[in-house]
Design an enzyme around this catalytic site. Structure first.
Site, PDB file in Angstrom:
ATOM      1  N   GLU A   1       0.821  -1.215   0.000  1.00 31.40           N
ATOM      2  CA  GLU A   1       0.000   0.000   0.000  1.00 31.40           C
ATOM      3  C   GLU A   1       0.856   1.267   0.000  1.00 31.40           C
ATOM      4  O   GLU A   1       0.630   2.193   0.775  1.00 31.40           O
ATOM      5  CB  GLU A   1      -0.960  -0.005   1.205  1.00 31.40           C
ATOM      6  CG  GLU A   1      -1.951  -1.149   1.148  1.00 31.40           C
ATOM      7  CD  GLU A   1      -2.985  -1.150   2.281  1.00 31.40           C
ATOM      8  OE1 GLU A   1      -4.096  -1.596   2.028  1.00 31.40           O
ATOM      9  OE2 GLU A   1      -2.662  -0.705   3.397  1.00 31.40           O
TER      10      GLU A   1
ATOM     11  N   ASP B   1      -8.461  -8.915   4.426  1.00 27.08           N
ATOM     12  CA  ASP B   1      -8.265  -7.768   5.309  1.00 27.08           C
ATOM     13  C   ASP B   1      -9.397  -7.612   6.323  1.00 27.08           C
ATOM     14  O   ASP B   1     -10.254  -6.752   6.155  1.00 27.08           O
ATOM     15  CB  ASP B   1      -8.162  -6.493   4.459  1.00 27.08           C
ATOM     16  CG  ASP B   1      -7.663  -5.318   5.275  1.00 27.08           C
ATOM     17  OD1 ASP B   1      -7.214  -5.535   6.403  1.00 27.08           O
ATOM     18  OD2 ASP B   1      -7.731  -4.186   4.769  1.00 27.08           O
TER      19      ASP B   1
ATOM     20  N   GLU C   1     -12.889  -1.651  11.893  1.00 22.51           N
ATOM     21  CA  GLU C   1     -12.873  -1.037  10.565  1.00 22.51           C
ATOM     22  C   GLU C   1     -13.993  -1.555   9.666  1.00 22.51           C
ATOM     23  O   GLU C   1     -14.746  -0.783   9.085  1.00 22.51           O
ATOM     24  CB  GLU C   1     -11.507  -1.279   9.904  1.00 22.51           C
ATOM     25  CG  GLU C   1     -11.424  -0.727   8.501  1.00 22.51           C
ATOM     26  CD  GLU C   1     -10.033  -0.892   7.882  1.00 22.51           C
ATOM     27  OE1 GLU C   1      -9.127  -1.393   8.573  1.00 22.51           O
ATOM     28  OE2 GLU C   1      -9.877  -0.510   6.709  1.00 22.51           O
TER      29      GLU C   1
HETATM   30  O1  GCW Z   1      -7.117  -2.654   6.692  1.00 24.41           O
HETATM   31  C1  GCW Z   1      -6.251  -1.916   5.913  1.00 24.41           C
HETATM   32  C2  GCW Z   1      -6.576  -0.525   6.259  1.00 24.41           C
HETATM   33  C3  GCW Z   1      -5.405   0.414   6.196  1.00 24.41           C
HETATM   34  C4  GCW Z   1      -4.267  -0.214   6.980  1.00 24.41           C
HETATM   35  C5  GCW Z   1      -3.908  -1.531   6.323  1.00 24.41           C
HETATM   36  C6  GCW Z   1      -2.818  -2.285   7.067  1.00 24.41           C
HETATM   37  C7  GCW Z   1      -2.618   0.808   8.364  1.00 24.41           C
HETATM   38  O2  GCW Z   1      -7.631  -0.093   5.455  1.00 24.41           O
HETATM   39  O3  GCW Z   1      -5.812   1.622   6.769  1.00 24.41           O
HETATM   40  O4  GCW Z   1      -3.157   0.640   7.084  1.00 24.41           O
HETATM   41  O5  GCW Z   1      -5.008  -2.371   6.317  1.00 24.41           O
HETATM   42  O6  GCW Z   1      -3.146  -3.186   7.800  1.00 24.41           O
HETATM   43  O7  GCW Z   1      -1.657  -1.982   6.886  1.00 24.41           O
END
Ligand code: GCW
Length: 661
Positions: free
Chosen positions: A269, A348, A376
């Site tokens: 990311e 995720d 989240e």
């Molecule tokens: O779940 C996703 C999130 C990001 C997060 C990433 C991660 C910290 O949307 O905000 O970044 O995972 O775990 O690195």
């Protein structure tokens, strides 16, 4: 900012047998000189007894008093033994952390009204590392934070105040022994945390934590040498880069000797990493591990690595595979003080995912399980979603990496491969809201995570009961109602959101509220691949082949749509709407029913909750009621959007004739 005491309320108790028993309590301390942790243990006992019984605890050194803290030889690190004998309670341990955990356990007994007569409790933590990962930024914001601003940082400064101490007490009371204070996405000021600019304050924080048996960790920017302007490269194999890190770490550990180590998100990311230099994750992690090894430091390297730019239309690439594909081949290459931190599922933190196939996939690497109590994707602490039952399922999952001792729990406890650098981490759900967690009942996830990592054999229900009693006292109706709500909440949330393991039907970026086509990387088409005939992602051998990453018999079960468990069916397979599930329902009818049922469950929860008016402190009651009212409405919005979408796609009406908007 004002703050409350969460489950460490220590409110007045003036009835009941347990009060009688310990009315005349005095405290004695046997064993070696008192360190900060022991002093804090004594303070905690004093604070609790003042709160609960309005009595002052006198500390004396004579052994024949009523509560005795005893440092003795021969017990496992962090373990404690609490026993009662002729009215005297002894809390024994071989180290001061054991005493601290013993004190909190003893106070739990008293507060929950468990009998002290004949008490004989021996506990040792199952997981060596029990950590919280805060995604706090130094400007005071929190990535995926739903409880206000950071209480560690404000305007690029580190905060150390009363709240820090209460935080440490709360964390220690459930056995947390490591805390990462800053976001894994390390940018801007946070890159400077490892420099002179911040180390004094980091040291102060680390000392407060240390007094509660907690090691402080920081997230690290992999490209620090270049971003701090020291070097032109961050190549892990370049000599100048390696020696820069060694020097930097020498300085850091000199200034903060009790630092635990670092957490790193690299090559994911948009974060920098060793790929820039054509190097592997092992090269990157090992370089840092060498630099911190002389000081007993640990490098925790995240496996949440995927390329969000990939075209996945043709099933050749699959985000779910990427953690495994990136790390499996590196198994055995990491140094002993490196731990790979693996999210519970391969995507995720969705409400339902299969267990990450790296568990069981790797046999020669230290592994840590990462879960997310920051909600989240599970209602952002506006919806109630008690996640401990989910974590328990993950821990109990059999990987079949060997014939026995093969569960995720055994792997991350160190039992499977004889490791000691392992454990469990949770992305924290706290902020500077008065109640710490936004939703009052979200505190049960924080409490529960710590308790579970310490004693995974506890049931989600036992943990919930403890939390309720500690927070709200012993009223039966309160206990039954809140227990019912907590225990139904994950299931309810799953029912009214995305069906059968498919996930991702949320609004892009902020991940809240229904949006069936909302997956942010949908430039290649929808994530769920729904058309007029069916939906789901084919991860069988005909599709992405992801199902085959598991050890047998898991691989065959997931690969076969007839065997795959219903709740994961659409994660693994593309299925016609008319397909009959194991439950006997068709996929489309399941979607309709689950969404109606989920809303009904929420209605029941809220109806029962309303009866607690007058039984809970009014302020808390109203605060919670407001969230439950929102959850009620929002659950309907979820139901209607999902049901309508699939009704329009499939053209198949609800067999029960309910109105679908
Ligand atoms: O779940 C996703 C999130 C990001 C997060 C990433 C991660 C910290 O949307 O905000 O970044 O995972 O775990 O690195």
């Amino acid at each position: 900012m004002e703050f409350e005491q969460a489950w460490l309320t220590y409110t007045k108790r003036d009835s009941g047998k347990e009060t009688e028993e310990i009315k005349y309590i005095r405290l004695s301390m046997q064993g070696k000189e008192q360190d900060k942790v022991i002093q804090n243990s004594i303070l905690e006992l004093q604070r609790a007894f003042a709160g609960m019984f309005g009595r002052e605890l006198i500390v004396c050194r004579k052994p024949e008093q009523s509560v005795c803290l005893m440092l003795t030889e021969g017990m496992q690190a962090e373990a404690y033994h609490i026993y009662e004998d002729k009215g005297e309670v002894t809390i024994a341990a071989s180290d001061s952390k054991g005493i601290l955990y013993g004190v909190f356990a003893f106070l739990r007994q008293v507060q929950t009204g468990s009998p002290l007569d004949g008490l004989d409790l021996r506990k040792a933590p199952k997981m060596p590392l029990r950590m919280l990962n805060h995604w706090d930024n130094m400007d005071g914001s929190i990535e995926r934070g739903y409880s206000g601003a950071s209480f560690f940082f404000r305007q690029n400064q580190i905060l150390v105040d009363e709240r820090t101490v209460t935080y440490a007490r709360l964390a220690a009371s459930v056995g947390i022994n490591g805390v990462v204070i800053n976001n894994v996405n390390v940018k801007d000021a946070a890159t400077w945390l490892i420099t002179e600019r911040y180390l004094d304050k980091v040291g102060e924080l680390a000392d407060i934590f240390g007094g509660y048996g907690i090691k402080l960790y920081m997230s690290l920017n992999y490209a620090a040498p270049t971003e701090l302007g020291a070097l032109d490269s961050a190549d892990p194999l370049a000599e100048e880069v390696r020696s820069w890190w060694k020097e930097q770490m020498k300085m850091v550990f000199e200034r903060v000797p009790n630092l635990g180590g670092f957490l790193i998100k690299a090559d994911s990311e948009g974060r920098p990493g060793p790929f820039t230099y054509g190097r592997t994750h092992a090269d990157g992690a090992n370089m840092l591990a060498e630099a911190v090894a002389p000081y007993g430091g640990i490098i925790i390297w995240r496996c949440f690595v995927y390329n969000c730019q990939q075209d996945w239309r043709d099933y050749k690439t699959d985000r779910a595979r990427s953690g495994y594909d990136n790390f499996k081949a590196l198994d055995g290459q990491f140094l002993d003080n490196v731990i790979l931190q693996i999210k519970n599922g391969p995507m995720d933190f969705q409400v339902r995912e299969p267990v990450h196939p790296l568990f069981g996939g790797m046999t020669q690497t230290n592994q840590m399980l990462e879960v997310q109590i920051a909600q989240e994707y599970t209602g952002q602490q506006r919806h109630l979603c008690y996640l401990i039952p989910m974590f328990q399922e993950v821990l109990k999952f059999r990987t079949y990496v060997q014939e026995e001792n093969d569960t995720v729990e055994e792997i991350v406890s160190g039992k499977t491969f004889g490791q000691c650098n392992c454990g469990m981490a949770a992305v924290a759900n706290t902020g500077d809201d008065a109640n710490w967690t936004g939703h009052d009942m979200a505190a049960a996830n924080w409490y529960g995570f710590g308790r579970l990592a310490f004693e995974p054999e506890l049931s989600a229900e036992e943990i919930a009961k403890e939390w309720i009693r500690l927070t709200y006292g012993a009223d039966k109706q309160v206990e039954e109602t809140l227990l019912f709500m907590l225990m139904s909440s994950w299931k309810a949330y799953e029912q009214y959101t995305s069906p059968l393991g498919i996930g991702w039907m949320v609004n892009p970026d902020y991940h809240y509220g229904p949006n069936v086509d909302g997956y942010e990387y949908s430039r290649w088409g929808t994530y769920h691949r729904a058309d007029h005939l069916g939906l789901g992602v084919d991860r069988s051998r005909q599709g992405t082949g992801y199902a085959l990453l598991y050890k047998e018999p898991n691989a065959s079960v997931y690969d076969d749509k007839r065997k795959c468990p219903d709740e994961l069916l659409l994660f693994f397979h593309h299925i016609p709407y008319t397909w009959k599930l194991k439950s006997g329902k068709t996929v489309i009818q399941h979607i309709y029913d689950a969404h109606f049922d989920g809303v009904d469950m929420v209605d029941e929860m809220v109806e029962r909750f309303r009866k607690l008016e007058g039984k809970l402190p009014q302020k808390q009651y109203l605060r919670m009621l407001e969230r439950f009212q929102h959850q009620k409405e929002h659950a309907r919005e979820w139901r209607d959007q999902i049901n309508t979408y699939f009704y329009r796609k499939s053209g198949i009406p609800d067999e029960r004739g309910r109105e679908i908007y």
